[in-house]
Design an enzyme around this catalytic site. Structure first.
Site: not given
Length: 260
Positions: A123-124, A141
């Site tokens: 994520h991200d 992440g």
């Protein structure tokens, strides 16, 4: 109106938007909120969940999972995103997760990247253009990987790290700090081992530019300077060497410190 070429065993949600030239292979599942642009080919047994946007002329191989919810205990079903650009090759068993509300809310993959089997992008993360991720390399992440970086097989990147342009890592590297542009890194934990000279030659850097980048590497790593002293010297060196701009900018924005 021409319809996308969808195998009869594939499941495509009515709320997904696929260009008429998109191909979807057998037993793949495309969920609501997915948008796929012209020329992209999705092989068999691929799962793509939304909100996800995928650009033009990508090739997505079998058993990949794109746009799944992030592996983050703080995630509470917020409508976060995965964005993938154009011309990427995404090989078997890759997993790309959407962003989180605690950060950008979006995981971004640029264009013309070569991403091999079993790569995980959490994520991200933000991945630039023309990168290569060898088999089983993984990003935790909030990682940024800049243009033309190459991650060797089984390279693991700790969360919030930045990987500069034209970096290359050796197989099995474990990275806990930022790697500045042009640097070759290897080991657990990863250490600098000179610059990526061969990669720079292949990308058309002149012999003089490569020599100046080597000089800059020595300024950072071989001259016994503090990082602040090295930054000051590089600020002078870059006036005559435009290729050092990205190195100076990277060092000015490093948040985890650089590999040593």
């Amino acid at each position: 109106m021409v319809e996308p070429r969808i195998h009869p065993t594939a499941i495509v949600d009515p709320q997904a938007e696929l260009d008429s030239t998109v191909e979807v292979g057998a037993f793949s599942i495309i969920g609501p909120g997915v948008r796929i642009d012209a020329g992209t080919r999705v092989a068999s047994h691929v799962v793509i969940k939304g909100p996800t946007t995928i650009g033009k002329d990508n090739q997505i191989f079998q058993y990949s999972s794109l746009g799944e919810v992030p592996q983050d205990k703080k995630y509470k079903d917020e409508p976060t995103l995965l964005e993938i650009g154009d011309g990427n090759t995404i090989r078997e068993f890759c997993t790309f997760n959407r962003g989180t509300a605690q950060d950008k809310g979006t995981t971004r993959i640029g264009s013309h990247n070569w991403i091999m089997a079993y790569v995980h992008i959490a994520h991200d993360c933000e991945v630039g253009n023309h990168t290569i991720f060898a088999n089983n390399s993984s990003l935790a992440g909030h990682v940024d990987v800049h243009d033309h970086a190459i991650l060797g097989g089984f390279t693991l990147i700790h969360q919030f790290c930045k990987i500069g342009s034209h970096v290359i890592t050796a197989v099995g590297s474990v990275v806990f700090k930022d790697i500045p542009p042009y640097v070759t890194a290897a080991g657990y934990d990863a250490k600098p081992h000179g610059i990526n000279s061969e990669g720079l030659k292949r990308r058309g850097f002149s012999a003089d530019s490569i020599m100046q980048i080597k000089r800059a590497y020595k300024t950072v790593y071989r001259n016994g300077l503090t990082l602040e002293e090295a930054r000051q010297q590089l600020a002078e060196q870059k006036k005559a060497v435009p290729e050092l701009d990205i190195l100076v900018d990277f060092l000015n924005h490093s948040t985890r410190g650089i590999v040593r």
